[in-house]
Motif scaffolding. Structure first.
Motif, PDB file in Angstrom:
ATOM      1  N   SER A 219       0.816  -1.216   0.000  1.00  0.00           N
ATOM      2  CA  SER A 219       0.000   0.000   0.000  1.00  0.00           C
ATOM      3  C   SER A 219       0.847   1.263   0.000  1.00  0.00           C
ATOM      4  N   VAL A 220       0.235   2.352  -0.437  1.00  0.00           N
ATOM      5  CA  VAL A 220       0.846   3.671  -0.332  1.00  0.00           C
ATOM      6  C   VAL A 220      -0.086   4.556   0.484  1.00  0.00           C
ATOM      7  N   THR A 221       0.499   5.396   1.327  1.00  0.00           N
ATOM      8  CA  THR A 221      -0.278   6.337   2.140  1.00  0.00           C
ATOM      9  C   THR A 221       0.097   7.746   1.725  1.00  0.00           C
ATOM     10  N   LEU A 222      -0.928   8.551   1.481  1.00  0.00           N
ATOM     11  CA  LEU A 222      -0.721   9.903   0.959  1.00  0.00           C
ATOM     12  C   LEU A 222      -1.477  10.936   1.788  1.00  0.00           C
ATOM     13  N   VAL A 223      -0.953  12.137   1.798  1.00  0.00           N
ATOM     14  CA  VAL A 223      -1.680  13.296   2.303  1.00  0.00           C
ATOM     15  C   VAL A 223      -2.240  14.034   1.094  1.00  0.00           C
ATOM     16  N   LEU A 224      -3.547  14.296   1.111  1.00  0.00           N
ATOM     17  CA  LEU A 224      -4.192  15.069   0.057  1.00  0.00           C
ATOM     18  C   LEU A 224      -4.440  16.479   0.556  1.00  0.00           C
ATOM     19  N   GLU A 225      -4.185  17.456  -0.294  1.00  0.00           N
ATOM     20  CA  GLU A 225      -4.408  18.854   0.052  1.00  0.00           C
ATOM     21  C   GLU A 225      -5.133  19.567  -1.079  1.00  0.00           C
ATOM     22  N   GLY A 226      -6.121  20.405  -0.718  1.00  0.00           N
ATOM     23  CA  GLY A 226      -6.825  21.177  -1.727  1.00  0.00           C
ATOM     24  C   GLY A 226      -7.916  22.016  -1.114  1.00  0.00           C
ATOM     25  N   ASP A 227      -8.580  22.812  -1.961  1.00  0.00           N
ATOM     26  CA  ASP A 227      -9.672  23.633  -1.444  1.00  0.00           C
ATOM     27  C   ASP A 227     -10.898  22.754  -1.202  1.00  0.00           C
ATOM     28  N   ASP A 228     -11.933  23.358  -0.620  1.00  0.00           N
ATOM     29  CA  ASP A 228     -13.103  22.594  -0.191  1.00  0.00           C
ATOM     30  C   ASP A 228     -13.720  21.787  -1.329  1.00  0.00           C
ATOM     31  N   GLU A 229     -13.940  22.410  -2.466  1.00  0.00           N
ATOM     32  CA  GLU A 229     -14.599  21.733  -3.583  1.00  0.00           C
ATOM     33  C   GLU A 229     -13.746  20.590  -4.122  1.00  0.00           C
ATOM     34  N   ALA A 230     -12.448  20.847  -4.296  1.00  0.00           N
ATOM     35  CA  ALA A 230     -11.553  19.818  -4.825  1.00  0.00           C
ATOM     36  C   ALA A 230     -11.437  18.636  -3.866  1.00  0.00           C
ATOM     37  N   GLU A 232     -13.680  17.599  -1.732  1.00  0.00           N
ATOM     38  CA  GLU A 232     -14.911  16.807  -1.790  1.00  0.00           C
ATOM     39  C   GLU A 232     -14.892  15.870  -2.985  1.00  0.00           C
ATOM     40  N   LYS A 233     -14.354  16.373  -4.093  1.00  0.00           N
ATOM     41  CA  LYS A 233     -14.229  15.537  -5.281  1.00  0.00           C
ATOM     42  C   LYS A 233     -13.238  14.402  -5.029  1.00  0.00           C
ATOM     43  N   ALA A 234     -12.127  14.732  -4.345  1.00  0.00           N
ATOM     44  CA  ALA A 234     -11.130  13.717  -4.019  1.00  0.00           C
ATOM     45  C   ALA A 234     -11.724  12.633  -3.124  1.00  0.00           C
ATOM     46  N   LYS A 235     -12.612  13.027  -2.219  1.00  0.00           N
ATOM     47  CA  LYS A 235     -13.260  12.045  -1.347  1.00  0.00           C
ATOM     48  C   LYS A 235     -14.108  11.079  -2.159  1.00  0.00           C
ATOM     49  N   GLU A 236     -14.869  11.616  -3.125  1.00  0.00           N
ATOM     50  CA  GLU A 236     -15.705  10.755  -3.957  1.00  0.00           C
ATOM     51  C   GLU A 236     -14.858   9.839  -4.836  1.00  0.00           C
ATOM     52  N   VAL A 237     -13.767  10.368  -5.358  1.00  0.00           N
ATOM     53  CA  VAL A 237     -12.854   9.560  -6.168  1.00  0.00           C
ATOM     54  C   VAL A 237     -12.279   8.416  -5.334  1.00  0.00           C
ATOM     55  N   THR A 238     -11.899   8.722  -4.102  1.00  0.00           N
ATOM     56  CA  THR A 238     -11.326   7.709  -3.213  1.00  0.00           C
ATOM     57  C   THR A 238     -12.350   6.644  -2.860  1.00  0.00           C
ATOM     58  N   LYS A 239     -13.573   7.072  -2.552  1.00  0.00           N
ATOM     59  CA  LYS A 239     -14.634   6.114  -2.234  1.00  0.00           C
ATOM     60  C   LYS A 239     -14.886   5.158  -3.410  1.00  0.00           C
ATOM     61  N   ALA A 240     -14.750   5.674  -4.622  1.00  0.00           N
ATOM     62  CA  ALA A 240     -15.051   4.879  -5.806  1.00  0.00           C
ATOM     63  C   ALA A 240     -14.059   3.741  -6.029  1.00  0.00           C
ATOM     64  N   VAL A 241     -12.830   3.880  -5.490  1.00  0.00           N
ATOM     65  CA  VAL A 241     -11.818   2.838  -5.723  1.00  0.00           C
ATOM     66  C   VAL A 241     -11.569   1.964  -4.503  1.00  0.00           C
ATOM     67  N   LYS A 242     -12.012   2.398  -3.326  1.00  0.00           N
ATOM     68  CA  LYS A 242     -11.791   1.598  -2.118  1.00  0.00           C
ATOM     69  C   LYS A 242     -12.534   0.267  -2.231  1.00  0.00           C
ATOM     70  N   GLY A 243     -11.853  -0.791  -1.819  1.00  0.00           N
ATOM     71  CA  GLY A 243     -12.452  -2.118  -1.869  1.00  0.00           C
ATOM     72  C   GLY A 243     -12.152  -2.882  -3.144  1.00  0.00           C
ATOM     73  N   GLU A 244     -11.383  -2.286  -4.060  1.00  0.00           N
ATOM     74  CA  GLU A 244     -11.006  -3.003  -5.286  1.00  0.00           C
ATOM     75  C   GLU A 244     -10.276  -4.289  -4.902  1.00  0.00           C
ATOM     76  N   PRO A 245     -10.711  -5.437  -5.408  1.00  0.00           N
ATOM     77  CA  PRO A 245     -10.117  -6.706  -4.974  1.00  0.00           C
ATOM     78  C   PRO A 245      -8.733  -6.967  -5.558  1.00  0.00           C
ATOM     79  N   TYR A 246      -7.959  -7.757  -4.833  1.00  0.00           N
ATOM     80  CA  TYR A 246      -6.654  -8.197  -5.323  1.00  0.00           C
ATOM     81  C   TYR A 246      -6.847  -9.198  -6.452  1.00  0.00           C
TER      82      TYR A 246
END
Length: 270
Positions: A219-230, A232-246
């Motif tokens: 795994s890789v661990t990252l810090v994300l930084e951005g304005d409020d709107e960006a 929120e978009k990053a959160k949705e993008v992250t939710k969309a890929v979490k749980g992808e199977p090996y």
């Protein structure tokens, strides 16, 4: 400015990166007006899925593979063909595509290493250079826009132009798997998790840690930084890929492997 802490497993990273590659303007333009050539590989299979909108047996969509703790190959009977599209439709002659491709077309090839300078390299074990050996001349001389989707799980501290000098299929006395050459791709545009978050959400992603256990290996661990709107978009993008199977392990039987003579296990050297 908001900040988030995100950990992605290797398959989650690959799905994120694939979505970003497809969203790139160069890829969108080529899908509509020219060639998109996707060379086989497990990471590239995620890109193919995102473009085609259908599932691929990704563990079978490669020849060379690192699996079961060794460099290896998949069973010969399922070796896949590259996916070539012209104006978004299948194009059945990869060589003809390479002859016709230019700077506005796109070539996509995964990698086995990305170094401290963001240079990438791929393994090649076939004596003719494999995929990279057969395509490199066409893509580099004509300036084809080359994209390398590669997760930071493949980060190496040694510059690839130096480590490549140590490799070659006849360079090793013994080893834990298939002997391979490391081939740098100097004209490539790498897309890691860093670029993916920038493309998909407009946020900065700063890698701060790597590895894990109990299903989080690589795994890789990252810090994300951005304005409020960006963010929120990053959160949705992250939710969309979490749980992808090996992917499931999928390798050739050593007793019938065509590469046994250049393998530490197949040759009995290890």
């Amino acid at each position: 400015m908001k900040r988030a802490l995100v950990t992605l497993t290797p398959p989650e990273s690959k799905r994120l990166i694939a979505k970003a590659v497809v969203a790139m303007p160069e890829v969108q333009h080529a899908l509509k007006h020219g060639f998109v050539y996707i060379a086989t590989g497990t990471t590239a299979a995620y890109v193919a899925e995102e473009i085609l909108g259908e599932k691929i047996e990704k563990e079978k969509w490669t020849v060379g593979v690192i699996s079961k703790g060794r460099t290896c190959v998949t069973p010969k009977q399922t070796w896949p063909k590259h996916l070539v599209l012209y104006k978004g439709e299948p194009f059945d002659d990869p060589l003809e595509a390479l002859k016709r491709m230019g700077p506005k077309d796109v070539f996509i090839k995964g990698a086995n290493a990305i170094d401290i300078n963001w240079n990438v390299a791929v393994f090649a074990a076939a004596p003719d250079g494999g995929t990279i050996g057969k395509t490199f001349g066409w893509t580099i001389t004509k300036g084809v826009f080359t994209i390398t989707p590669v997760s930071l799980e493949k980060f190496v501290p040694t510059p690839v132009e130096e480590s490549a000098k140590l490799t070659g299929i006849y360079s090793f006395d013994w080893g834990t798997g298939l002997y391979s050459a490391l081939v740098p791709i100097p004209h490539s545009h790498p897309v890691t998790e860093v670029e993916a978050y920038r493309i998909l959400a407009g946020v900065e992603a700063i890698p701060i840690a790597a590895g894990g256990a109990g299903g989080a290996e690589g795994s890789v661990t990252l810090v994300l930084e951005g304005d409020d709107e960006a963010m929120e978009k990053a959160k949705e993008v992250t939710k969309a890929v979490k749980g992808e199977p090996y992917l499931e392990p999928y390798t050739e039987d050593c007793s019938i492997c065509p590469f046994a003579n250049i393998c530490g296990l197949g040759s009995g050297a290890f």
